[in-house]
Design a protein around this motif. Sequence first.
Motif: not given
Length: 268
Positions: A57-62, A184-191, A193-202
Amino acid sequence: MPVELRKRKAPAPPPEPPAKKATTAKKAAAPKKTAATKVAEAVKETVTKVAEAATFTNGAAPASDKPSVGDVISLEGFGGEVTFQTGDFTTLAALVEKSKKGVVLFTYPKASTPGCTRQVCLFRDEYTSLATDSGFDIYGLSTDSIRANTTFKEKQKLPYELLCDPRASLISAIGLKKAPKGTARGVFVVDKSGKVLAAQAGSPEGTVKVVREVVEGLGGDKGEEKKNGEVEEKKEEEEVVTEEKKEEAVAAVEEKKEEEEKEEEKKE
């Protein structure tokens, strides 16, 4: 005189027939590829490439290879080491540990290009609301060199650090590495505790929007202060109303008492 009999010599064995020369088997000639066969193979190769490309997706990994929203990742060793634009080494675990609420990583393909410049400036312009007020630390992440990112940060006057990941180890771990290479242009947010709050290309605007939605969803420090302030204000209002009601009740009792006294005086 007795006759002496002579023994006949045994006849010599017949000579062995000469060995036959081994005949080498002729290799069957490989059938020549027809034009139709070549076309079929070319079509098959193209279909395979298209199928492989469709898994990105948008060149990102599977999707199966990257963390998803809601996952809790083990931060220790996650993504390996990267460097600040200053040359100092760090890890995602270290960044999260020193943050107040968590970390925002936004990725960009190449420093100082138009789209990437727009993206870093959007995060710069909303830095106060997205980072200072929210408790999250923001970092730009790319495979660019220390020199390229230093120039980028200084020229655009960025209030946050840029991370250099030349081997794309962290970029790959968060699922934003292109195949076979690139970011790939994108964003990754983690709190914390290690919980993923956002992970996507854009897009540049899209990555900022994702972080804005995460921050607004959590409230942030300012949001929490506002909420607490509203609670206190409501409490004060209730106390004022209660006090006013008490005063009104006391006044009503006194007024009634005065009326009763007047009635008694009239009777006398």
